[in-house]
Design an enzyme around this catalytic site. Structure first.
Site, PDB file in Angstrom:
ATOM      1  N   GLY A 119      -9.971  -0.106  -2.911  1.00  0.00           N
ATOM      2  CA  GLY A 119     -11.571   0.054  -1.954  1.00  0.00           C
ATOM      3  C   GLY A 119     -10.897   0.956  -0.916  1.00  0.00           C
ATOM      4  N   CYS A 120     -11.627   1.598  -0.313  1.00  0.00           N
ATOM      5  CA  CYS A 120     -11.708   2.752   1.226  1.00  0.00           C
ATOM      6  C   CYS A 120     -10.636   1.658   2.270  1.00  0.00           C
ATOM      7  CB  CYS A 120     -12.892   2.798   1.508  1.00  0.00           C
ATOM      8  SG  CYS A 120     -14.084   1.943   1.267  1.00  0.00           S
ATOM      9  N   TYR A 121     -11.517   0.777   2.572  1.00  0.00           N
ATOM     10  CA  TYR A 121     -11.065   0.163   3.218  1.00  0.00           C
ATOM     11  C   TYR A 121      -9.538   0.111   2.862  1.00  0.00           C
ATOM     12  CZ  TYR A 121     -15.015  -0.843   6.645  1.00  0.00           C
ATOM     13  OH  TYR A 121     -15.852  -1.008   7.572  1.00  0.00           O
ATOM     14  N   THR A 122      -9.301  -1.256   2.112  1.00  0.00           N
ATOM     15  CA  THR A 122      -8.274  -1.392   1.372  1.00  0.00           C
ATOM     16  C   THR A 122      -7.118  -0.940   1.755  1.00  0.00           C
ATOM     17  OG1 THR A 122      -9.173  -1.065  -0.998  1.00  0.00           O
ATOM     18  CG2 THR A 122      -8.781  -3.338   0.304  1.00  0.00           C
ATOM     19  N   CYS A 128      -6.695   2.658   3.084  1.00  0.00           N
ATOM     20  CA  CYS A 128      -6.699   3.111   4.207  1.00  0.00           C
ATOM     21  C   CYS A 128      -5.462   1.997   5.382  1.00  0.00           C
ATOM     22  CB  CYS A 128      -8.008   2.872   5.517  1.00  0.00           C
ATOM     23  SG  CYS A 128      -7.395   4.177   7.186  1.00  0.00           S
TER      24      CYS A 128
END
Length: 352
Positions: free
Chosen positions: A155-158, A160
């Site tokens: 995922g994108c949040y993860t 980052c």
């Protein structure tokens, strides 16, 4: 140069699908042979995204119309909604077992089926595939990804948060029970489907937290941080929606372990990423801005002193559609198909 590999995109009418098309149009080693979008079946990609009108691309078709045994695809990107992916990939890989898959949904990211059921509200329906899926954070699992048939794109949040924190947890340089992640996302992180709460007048001139205390990416963070730390880790993570198109921006608060200072943490990250093409650690005390990575596959990381002794502030940013999704997916594809890792995704950021 050897013959190009044939590639398909399932779910090409969404933001991540369009970003994949943008990147792959200039990839010298692949040919886009299949684009699916059930609601847009029969249309040209240029009708859905006018920026692609000048390019010779396959027409959009429905997934049900594809004969996987005859499609002869070397690799498929799956940019479909959660749960839908499981059914489609079971069928695809049963009929075309040599096809490689990079899945951009969350369906294969969690190792534990019970955790998946808890966070996504239903049982996992492709457990055999789940067992063989490799988590696609390249900077951590590069060796495993090269041999994988099914890669679960993170995922994108993860992504980052993991890129700065996983090396520090592995080095036992920070207290694993004192991590606070304050994260913000651009609007494209919510997908392209029409939602009242995503109207311009609903989100402009302000920003807000969502998924407070129960966002699904928590399970992914807990899983990977626990592996890195060698013990169970539960992080404090709160996502926020910003009125911008692209980007993830995370401000992370940590405490050094056994006297480790912010400078020590910075030194660990510099050493970890000095040879990585898509992670850049800024000079100590400097922090990045989301605009510095827009449209690129880069992650920028900054480390600074907190005024509280023993604590440090880490700032990490990436483009949610590129390194947070489609760019990282192409990076995974490059590894799976044996291409140089940076092929087709080494462009610098767009600025301003």
């Amino acid at each position: 140069m050897s013959a190009k590999k044939t590639v398909g995109i399932l779910g090409a009418s969404g933001y991540t699908g369009a970003e994949l098309v943008r990147l792959l149009l200039r990839h010298p080693r692949v040919e886009l042979a299949l684009l699916t979008a059930d609601r847009r079946a029969g249309q040209a990609m240029g009708d859905v995204f006018p920026q692609f009108a000048p390019y010779d691309l396959p027409k959009l078709v429905s997934i049900d119309s594809v004969d996987w045994a005859k499609a002869s695809l070397d690799l498929v990107f799956c940019a479909l909604p959660h749960a839908t992916t499981q059914k489609v990939l079971k069928d695809l890989l049963a009929k075309s077992p040599t096809t490689k898959v990079v899945d951009l949904s969350a369906d294969f990211r969690l190792d534990d089926p019970a955790a998946y059921a808890k966070w996504y509200g239903h049982e996992h329906h492709a457990l055999e595939l789940q067992k063989e899926a490799v988590y696609g954070l390249v900077e951590v699992y590069r060796r495993e990804i090269k041999k994988a048939r099914l890669v679960a794109n993170p995922g994108c949040y993860t992504t980052c948060a993991q890129l700065p924190l996983v090396p520090l947890l592995k080095a036992k340089a920070i207290e694993p029970d004192e991590i606070v992640i304050d994260a913000k996302s651009g609007m494209t992180g919510a997908g392209r489907s029409a939602k009242e709460e995503m109207l311009f007048s609903e989100v402009s001139e302000g920003f807000h937290a969502y998924g407070v205390g129960h966002h699904r990416h928590m399970a992914e963070l807990d899983q990977e941080f626990s592996k890195a730390a060698g013990k169970e880790v539960l992080v404090s993570f709160t996502p926020h929606l910003l009125p911008m198109n692209r980007g993830i921006f995370s401000t992370i608060y940590v405490r050094g372990r056994r006297g480790k200072t912010a400078q020590d943490l910075h030194d660990i990250l510099v050493k970890q990423y000095e040879k990585e093409p898509f992670v850049y650690v800024l000079p100590f005390g400097k922090t990045p801005q989301s605009r510095h990575v827009r449209g690129s596959n880069m992650t920028f990381i900054g480390v600074a002193n907190d005024r509280i002794p023993g604590r440090a502030i880490i700032v990490s940013t990436l483009d949610n559609l590129t390194k947070g999704a489609s760019g990282q997916a192409v990076q995974n594809m490059n590894l799976v198909l044996g291409f140089p890792e940076t092929t087709g995704i080494d462009q610098p950021a767009l600025f301003p």
